[in-house]
Design an enzyme around this catalytic site. Structure first.
Site, PDB file in Angstrom:
ATOM      1  N   LYS A   1       0.822  -1.214   0.000  1.00 32.21           N
ATOM      2  CA  LYS A   1       0.000   0.000   0.000  1.00 32.21           C
ATOM      3  C   LYS A   1       0.862   1.274   0.000  1.00 32.21           C
ATOM      4  O   LYS A   1       2.078   1.218   0.252  1.00 32.21           O
ATOM      5  CB  LYS A   1      -0.941  -0.034   1.206  1.00 32.21           C
TER       6      LYS A   1
ATOM      7  N   TYR B   1     -12.465  -2.034  -3.853  1.00 36.12           N
ATOM      8  CA  TYR B   1     -12.963  -2.179  -2.484  1.00 36.12           C
ATOM      9  C   TYR B   1     -14.486  -2.043  -2.401  1.00 36.12           C
ATOM     10  O   TYR B   1     -15.021  -1.776  -1.312  1.00 36.12           O
ATOM     11  CB  TYR B   1     -12.290  -1.147  -1.582  1.00 36.12           C
TER      12      TYR B   1
ATOM     13  N   PHE C   1     -15.632   3.158   6.933  1.00 35.18           N
ATOM     14  CA  PHE C   1     -14.245   3.491   6.595  1.00 35.18           C
ATOM     15  C   PHE C   1     -13.985   3.536   5.091  1.00 35.18           C
ATOM     16  O   PHE C   1     -12.875   3.831   4.670  1.00 35.18           O
ATOM     17  CB  PHE C   1     -13.278   2.497   7.264  1.00 35.18           C
TER      18      PHE C   1
ATOM     19  N   ARG D   1      -2.069 -14.610   5.117  1.00 30.60           N
ATOM     20  CA  ARG D   1      -2.690 -13.842   6.196  1.00 30.60           C
ATOM     21  C   ARG D   1      -1.902 -13.988   7.504  1.00 30.60           C
ATOM     22  O   ARG D   1      -1.803 -13.059   8.292  1.00 30.60           O
ATOM     23  CB  ARG D   1      -4.168 -14.216   6.332  1.00 30.60           C
TER      24      ARG D   1
ATOM     25  N   THR E   1      -5.334  -7.193  10.531  1.00 26.95           N
ATOM     26  CA  THR E   1      -5.653  -5.967   9.778  1.00 26.95           C
ATOM     27  C   THR E   1      -5.237  -4.723  10.565  1.00 26.95           C
ATOM     28  O   THR E   1      -4.693  -3.772   9.991  1.00 26.95           O
ATOM     29  CB  THR E   1      -7.178  -5.910   9.496  1.00 26.95           C
TER      30      THR E   1
ATOM     31  N   ARG F   1       2.762  -6.482   8.843  1.00 25.01           N
ATOM     32  CA  ARG F   1       2.067  -5.298   9.391  1.00 25.01           C
ATOM     33  C   ARG F   1       2.668  -4.874  10.727  1.00 25.01           C
ATOM     34  O   ARG F   1       2.737  -3.674  11.028  1.00 25.01           O
ATOM     35  CB  ARG F   1       0.570  -5.580   9.504  1.00 25.01           C
TER      36      ARG F   1
ATOM     37  N   ASN G   1      -2.005   0.201   6.556  1.00 28.33           N
ATOM     38  CA  ASN G   1      -1.581  -1.080   7.146  1.00 28.33           C
ATOM     39  C   ASN G   1      -0.646  -1.879   6.232  1.00 28.33           C
ATOM     40  O   ASN G   1      -0.613  -3.107   6.279  1.00 28.33           O
ATOM     41  CB  ASN G   1      -2.790  -1.893   7.631  1.00 28.33           C
TER      42      ASN G   1
ATOM     43  N   HIS H   1      -2.189  -5.448   1.572  1.00 28.24           N
ATOM     44  CA  HIS H   1      -3.488  -6.123   1.463  1.00 28.24           C
ATOM     45  C   HIS H   1      -3.219  -7.589   1.170  1.00 28.24           C
ATOM     46  O   HIS H   1      -2.262  -7.920   0.474  1.00 28.24           O
ATOM     47  CB  HIS H   1      -4.288  -5.516   0.304  1.00 28.24           C
TER      48      HIS H   1
ATOM     49  N   GLU I   1      -9.700 -10.835  -7.341  1.00 22.56           N
ATOM     50  CA  GLU I   1      -8.779  -9.696  -7.203  1.00 22.56           C
ATOM     51  C   GLU I   1      -7.613  -9.803  -8.194  1.00 22.56           C
ATOM     52  O   GLU I   1      -7.202  -8.797  -8.782  1.00 22.56           O
ATOM     53  CB  GLU I   1      -8.270  -9.624  -5.769  1.00 22.56           C
TER      54      GLU I   1
HETATM   55  P1  CMP Z   1      -7.413  -4.607   3.484  1.00 26.11           P
HETATM   56  O1  CMP Z   1      -6.928  -5.978   3.797  1.00 26.11           O
HETATM   57  O2  CMP Z   1      -6.799  -3.932   2.318  1.00 26.11           O
HETATM   58  O3  CMP Z   1      -9.007  -4.656   3.272  1.00 26.11           O
HETATM   59  C1  CMP Z   1      -9.842  -3.548   3.543  1.00 26.11           C
HETATM   60  C2  CMP Z   1      -9.131  -2.437   4.236  1.00 26.11           C
HETATM   61  O4  CMP Z   1      -9.963  -1.499   4.917  1.00 26.11           O
HETATM   62  C3  CMP Z   1      -8.273  -3.020   5.331  1.00 26.11           C
HETATM   63  O5  CMP Z   1      -7.173  -3.708   4.772  1.00 26.11           O
HETATM   64  C4  CMP Z   1      -7.931  -1.776   6.143  1.00 26.11           C
HETATM   65  O6  CMP Z   1      -6.788  -1.107   5.624  1.00 26.11           O
HETATM   66  C5  CMP Z   1      -9.147  -0.871   5.914  1.00 26.11           C
HETATM   67  N1  CMP Z   1      -9.943  -0.668   7.134  1.00 26.11           N
HETATM   68  C6  CMP Z   1     -10.109   0.502   7.777  1.00 26.11           C
HETATM   69  N2  CMP Z   1     -10.903   0.356   8.852  1.00 26.11           N
HETATM   70  C7  CMP Z   1     -11.242  -0.955   8.911  1.00 26.11           C
HETATM   71  C8  CMP Z   1     -12.023  -1.740   9.812  1.00 26.11           C
HETATM   72  N3  CMP Z   1     -12.637  -1.201  10.864  1.00 26.11           N
HETATM   73  N4  CMP Z   1     -12.151  -3.073   9.566  1.00 26.11           N
HETATM   74  C9  CMP Z   1     -11.543  -3.638   8.487  1.00 26.11           C
HETATM   75  N5  CMP Z   1     -10.784  -2.929   7.589  1.00 26.11           N
HETATM   76  C10 CMP Z   1     -10.620  -1.617   7.808  1.00 26.11           C
END
Ligand code: CMP
Length: 138
Positions: A10, A50, A58, A86, A92, A103, A113, A116, A127
């Site tokens: 990211k 997304y 968010f 993962r 996350t 992370r 973060n 992805h 994806e």
């Molecule tokens: P990612 O794995 O890219 O998938 C969705 C993204 O939304 C996640 O990583 C986070 O960077 C972002 N995000 C922000 N707030 C939240 C939340 N409360 N729960 C999950 N994802 C979040």
């Protein structure tokens, strides 16, 4: 069980100079990079990628963040790719990510973060196809 997952490094991790270290950690963990590109997403592309989160509070901040700078997108191949990736990247929310995970090492917040990772085999396939044509996958 599928053998591919999809990842993005990211904008925060790219801006902080962590592309090389993250790719090294990924390949050291046994992943083969079968497709990769370095691009700056548009609002339209990030919003579509997304879209599954479009009703979440968010979503707007997430899309704004994802267009704030270039990203690296890649398809990764390994047995048990989705679940193992993962584990490699950690939770996350980086404050909850295990020590040594990507992370934990490189992320600052739940939006910024660092990486992805697909959450299922089905989404990994969707994806990967969103970013790469068959001609760009090896
Ligand atoms: P990612 O794995 O890219 O998938 C969705 C993204 O939304 C996640 O990583 C986070 O960077 C972002 N995000 C922000 N707030 C939240 C939340 N409360 N729960 C999950 N994802 C979040």
């Amino acid at each position: 069980m599928s053998n591919i997952t999809f990842t993005m490094i990211k904008p925060d991790a790219v801006a902080n100079g962590h592309i090389g270290k993250i790719l090294d950690q990924i390949t050291t963990a046994g992943y083969q990079i079968t497709a990769m590109k370095y691009i700056h997403l548009t609002e339209k592309t990030a919003g579509e990628f997304y879209a599954v989160h479009s009703e979440r509070p968010f979503y707007k901040d997430l899309v704004s963040f994802m267009v704030s700078g270039p990203i690296v997108a890649a398809v990764l191949k390994k047995e048990n790719a989705v679940a193992d990736f993962r584990t490699l990247i950690g939770a996350t929310d980086p404050s909850k990510a295990e020590p040594g995970t990507i992370r934990n090492l490189y992320a600052k917040s739940i939006d910024a973060n660092a990486v992805h990772g697909s959450d299922s085999d089905e989404n990994a396939a969707i994806e990967a196809s969103f970013f790469f044509s068959n001609l760009e996958r090896f």
